[in-house]
Design a protein around this motif. Sequence first.
Motif, PDB file in Angstrom:
ATOM      1  N   CYS A  93     -21.695 -20.370   4.833  1.00 19.47           N
ATOM      2  CA  CYS A  93     -20.871 -21.552   5.135  1.00 19.47           C
ATOM      3  C   CYS A  93     -20.098 -21.999   3.896  1.00 19.47           C
ATOM      4  CB  CYS A  93     -21.749 -22.694   5.633  1.00 19.47           C
ATOM      5  SG  CYS A  93     -22.425 -22.453   7.283  1.00 19.47           S
ATOM      6  N   GLY A  94     -20.759 -21.934   2.749  1.00 17.05           N
ATOM      7  CA  GLY A  94     -20.086 -22.298   1.502  1.00 17.05           C
ATOM      8  C   GLY A  94     -18.907 -21.402   1.212  1.00 17.05           C
ATOM      9  N   VAL A  95     -19.041 -20.100   1.536  1.00 16.99           N
ATOM     10  CA  VAL A  95     -17.931 -19.155   1.350  1.00 16.99           C
ATOM     11  C   VAL A  95     -16.729 -19.583   2.189  1.00 16.99           C
ATOM     12  CG1 VAL A  95     -17.182 -16.798   1.819  1.00 16.99           C
ATOM     13  CG2 VAL A  95     -19.363 -17.195   0.671  1.00 16.99           C
ATOM     14  N   LEU A  96     -16.975 -19.975   3.433  1.00 18.13           N
ATOM     15  CA  LEU A  96     -15.875 -20.412   4.303  1.00 18.13           C
ATOM     16  C   LEU A  96     -15.238 -21.708   3.799  1.00 18.13           C
ATOM     17  CD1 LEU A  96     -17.378 -19.700   7.850  1.00 18.13           C
ATOM     18  CD2 LEU A  96     -15.610 -18.402   6.657  1.00 18.13           C
ATOM     19  N   LEU A  97     -16.062 -22.610   3.273  1.00 13.64           N
ATOM     20  CA  LEU A  97     -15.546 -23.898   2.799  1.00 13.64           C
ATOM     21  C   LEU A  97     -14.706 -23.767   1.538  1.00 13.64           C
ATOM     22  CD1 LEU A  97     -18.628 -26.244   3.395  1.00 13.64           C
ATOM     23  CD2 LEU A  97     -16.463 -26.224   4.643  1.00 13.64           C
TER      24      LEU A  97
ATOM     25  N   LEU B 232     -17.931 -13.041   2.470  1.00 10.78           N
ATOM     26  CA  LEU B 232     -18.641 -13.497   3.659  1.00 10.78           C
ATOM     27  C   LEU B 232     -19.558 -12.398   4.190  1.00 10.78           C
ATOM     28  CD1 LEU B 232     -19.024 -15.730   5.781  1.00 10.78           C
ATOM     29  CD2 LEU B 232     -17.098 -14.749   7.036  1.00 10.78           C
ATOM     30  N   ILE B 233     -19.050 -11.167   4.260  1.00 15.51           N
ATOM     31  CA  ILE B 233     -19.856 -10.047   4.769  1.00 15.51           C
ATOM     32  C   ILE B 233     -21.089  -9.837   3.905  1.00 15.51           C
ATOM     33  CG2 ILE B 233     -19.867  -7.552   5.152  1.00 15.51           C
ATOM     34  CD1 ILE B 233     -16.890  -7.760   5.871  1.00 15.51           C
ATOM     35  N   VAL B 234     -20.894  -9.826   2.585  1.00  9.02           N
ATOM     36  CA  VAL B 234     -22.011  -9.578   1.671  1.00  9.02           C
ATOM     37  C   VAL B 234     -23.015 -10.722   1.707  1.00  9.02           C
ATOM     38  CG1 VAL B 234     -22.639  -9.326  -0.756  1.00  9.02           C
ATOM     39  CG2 VAL B 234     -20.709  -8.048   0.162  1.00  9.02           C
ATOM     40  N   SER B 235     -22.520 -11.970   1.767  1.00 12.14           N
ATOM     41  CA  SER B 235     -23.433 -13.115   1.787  1.00 12.14           C
ATOM     42  C   SER B 235     -24.260 -13.152   3.074  1.00 12.14           C
ATOM     43  CB  SER B 235     -22.655 -14.420   1.627  1.00 12.14           C
ATOM     44  OG  SER B 235     -21.752 -14.617   2.703  1.00 12.14           O
ATOM     45  N   LEU B 236     -23.676 -12.694   4.195  1.00 20.15           N
ATOM     46  CA  LEU B 236     -24.417 -12.651   5.454  1.00 20.15           C
ATOM     47  C   LEU B 236     -25.478 -11.545   5.445  1.00 20.15           C
ATOM     48  CD1 LEU B 236     -21.577 -13.228   8.089  1.00 20.15           C
ATOM     49  CD2 LEU B 236     -23.538 -14.729   7.669  1.00 20.15           C
ATOM     50  N   ILE B 237     -25.116 -10.402   4.869  1.00 20.90           N
ATOM     51  CA  ILE B 237     -26.025  -9.248   4.894  1.00 20.90           C
ATOM     52  C   ILE B 237     -27.009  -9.282   3.729  1.00 20.90           C
ATOM     53  CG2 ILE B 237     -26.159  -6.726   4.769  1.00 20.90           C
ATOM     54  CD1 ILE B 237     -23.429  -6.620   6.123  1.00 20.90           C
ATOM     55  N   GLY B 238     -26.494  -9.515   2.511  1.00 13.00           N
ATOM     56  CA  GLY B 238     -27.332  -9.395   1.321  1.00 13.00           C
ATOM     57  C   GLY B 238     -27.811 -10.701   0.732  1.00 13.00           C
TER      58      GLY B 238
ATOM     59  N   SER C  80     -27.961 -14.205  -1.465  1.00 14.38           N
ATOM     60  CA  SER C  80     -27.515 -14.554  -2.814  1.00 14.38           C
ATOM     61  C   SER C  80     -27.574 -13.361  -3.758  1.00 14.38           C
ATOM     62  CB  SER C  80     -28.357 -15.705  -3.364  1.00 14.38           C
ATOM     63  OG  SER C  80     -29.721 -15.321  -3.474  1.00 14.38           O
ATOM     64  N   ALA C  81     -28.587 -12.488  -3.585  1.00 13.82           N
ATOM     65  CA  ALA C  81     -28.693 -11.305  -4.451  1.00 13.82           C
ATOM     66  C   ALA C  81     -27.499 -10.374  -4.231  1.00 13.82           C
ATOM     67  CB  ALA C  81     -30.001 -10.574  -4.188  1.00 13.82           C
ATOM     68  N   GLY C  82     -27.129 -10.155  -2.967  1.00 14.18           N
ATOM     69  CA  GLY C  82     -25.980  -9.314  -2.672  1.00 14.18           C
ATOM     70  C   GLY C  82     -24.683  -9.919  -3.176  1.00 14.18           C
ATOM     71  N   ALA C  83     -24.562 -11.243  -3.044  1.00  9.20           N
ATOM     72  CA  ALA C  83     -23.362 -11.919  -3.542  1.00  9.20           C
ATOM     73  C   ALA C  83     -23.264 -11.789  -5.055  1.00  9.20           C
ATOM     74  CB  ALA C  83     -23.392 -13.387  -3.132  1.00  9.20           C
ATOM     75  N   GLY C  84     -24.403 -11.883  -5.738  1.00  7.26           N
ATOM     76  CA  GLY C  84     -24.401 -11.714  -7.190  1.00  7.26           C
ATOM     77  C   GLY C  84     -23.958 -10.321  -7.598  1.00  7.26           C
ATOM     78  N   ARG C  85     -24.418  -9.302  -6.838  1.00  4.84           N
ATOM     79  CA  ARG C  85     -23.998  -7.932  -7.153  1.00  4.84           C
ATOM     80  C   ARG C  85     -22.513  -7.740  -6.876  1.00  4.84           C
ATOM     81  NH1 ARG C  85     -29.297  -6.690  -5.354  1.00  4.84           N
ATOM     82  NH2 ARG C  85     -28.638  -6.536  -3.180  1.00  4.84           N
TER      83      ARG C  85
END
Length: 545
Positions: free
Chosen positions: A159-163, A380-386, A388-393
């Motif tokens: 949600c934060g990504v969309l905002l 958005l895709i990475v944050s949904l699947i992975g 916070s760890a995926g977003a960091g990568r």
Amino acid sequence: MAATGTTSGQPQFIASTGSRSFSNAPLIENSDYDQIVVPDRTSWKNLFAYMGPGFLVSIAYIDPGNFETDLQAGAQFKYELLWIILMASCAALIIQSLAANLGVVTGKHLAEHCRAEYPRVPNFILWVLAEIAIVACDIPEVIGTAFALNMLFSIPLWCGVLLTGLSTLVLLALQQYGVRKLEFLITFLVLTIAACFFAELGYAKPAATEVLNGLFVPQLKGNGATGLAISLLGAMVMPHNLFLHSALVLSRKIPRSVRGIQEACRFYLIESAFALMVAFLINVSVISVSGAVCNSTNLNAEDQKSCEDLDLNKASFLLRNVLGSWSSKLFAIALLASGQSSTITGTYAGQYVMQGFLDLRLKPWLRNFLTRSLAIVPSLIVSLIGGSAGAGRLIIIASMILSFELPFALIPLLKFTSSKNKMGIHANSRAIAAVTWIIGSLIMAINIYYLLTGFIKLLFHNHMKLAAAVFLGIFGFSGMAIYLAGIAYLVFRSNKKATHLLALMTTENGQSSNETGNGSIMYSLPREDIVSMQLPQRRDAEGLD
């Protein structure tokens, strides 16, 4: 093109001809337009008239992407990668000063020079690469802002990504109410978190000898050190900053004498050095705090787990000694400020890139919407699947993309600033040209080495089927061949277009040929498209007289 003493008689610096060799944008002819006018005198007070572009550019050196890579570098390798920050900061100062010099001397920014110099197909490819770099730069801002919103309001990461798409548009809308105050607030918040990390250094007590050893002894030990080093380099020296800096300096009205141009280049160097020194100290402090805390022997189990996969969403515990229970909130506010300020400057870099390469300009909100939309999709895709760890990568991957794309902005800059056809007597000296080409060659060599070794490791140690390995090998090596061919094209292609400039030659008595017999000085007129796209509203530096 003789200069006169009146405003109405001032000639244009570069006339619009409709040719690809020149900018098609009109120049300012109205002396009442808000702008900074540099007095024609020899004084250190002139420095204040040049303050601004370097600090706007330096925001990119303390954005969420830098914080993420710094935190992981300290947690995984302690102080061993500090030398990358030192090397990248020195390289950034030299490279950014060249970008400023190009704009000051020629009156055209880097993207415009590329459009004038290269054929349509290479020019289009360079534009696409520049846009990809801006999107890659925007990804850490998107994720950093989403992390900040999660820490402040417990909003889910996706949600934060969309905002984030709305948050920057709100800040852009607030410009009309006083963007200088807005920028001051953002800078204050970012410096607040920097002060917290400086204070935390006193609690963490990193060993001075180890820190100095990390700063001055190059080493890449351990699995993943090379990839993280490239990410640090990509997060520090960004392609879009070269386009941005060369355009920001065009907002000043400077004397077109040889002395006036040399003074402008010198003061922009001083300003950039100060701004980048502050950014350097912030990055060193983040790595040092992360390295000292995460490698401490008295960490509790929860903090040890956070250090094993440290990202922006977990980093607030590093400030607990200084801020106590407020650590996560203040870290989130500063992270939000860092991401938003970096995004605003990225929006304007995108404006300059599009205007320069394609002679096309968009409204800032529309430009931001397009860039942000492209950055939101992978985030958005990475944050949904992975999570916070995926977003960091993803932040690390985005920083690596920036490093790989750097040659396609750096090489044209080095060639243009070393060309007497474009820079006249202000072209790089042999020493400066040698140093800058060595820096560029090292960056390209590191990128190519990492690409080659990583790809070979993927092919031979991933237990793929033979057909898949062959296909991947052909595809991968073809991509590397294209990458190397593009670099070779830019390096070995001779500059063909000369820039029509003022104050490139001196007369026999050493005076600028732009100085008229009655003593009046020709000024360059600020570019209307640059000033109108500029973040702050420019004002006369009347307090300098």
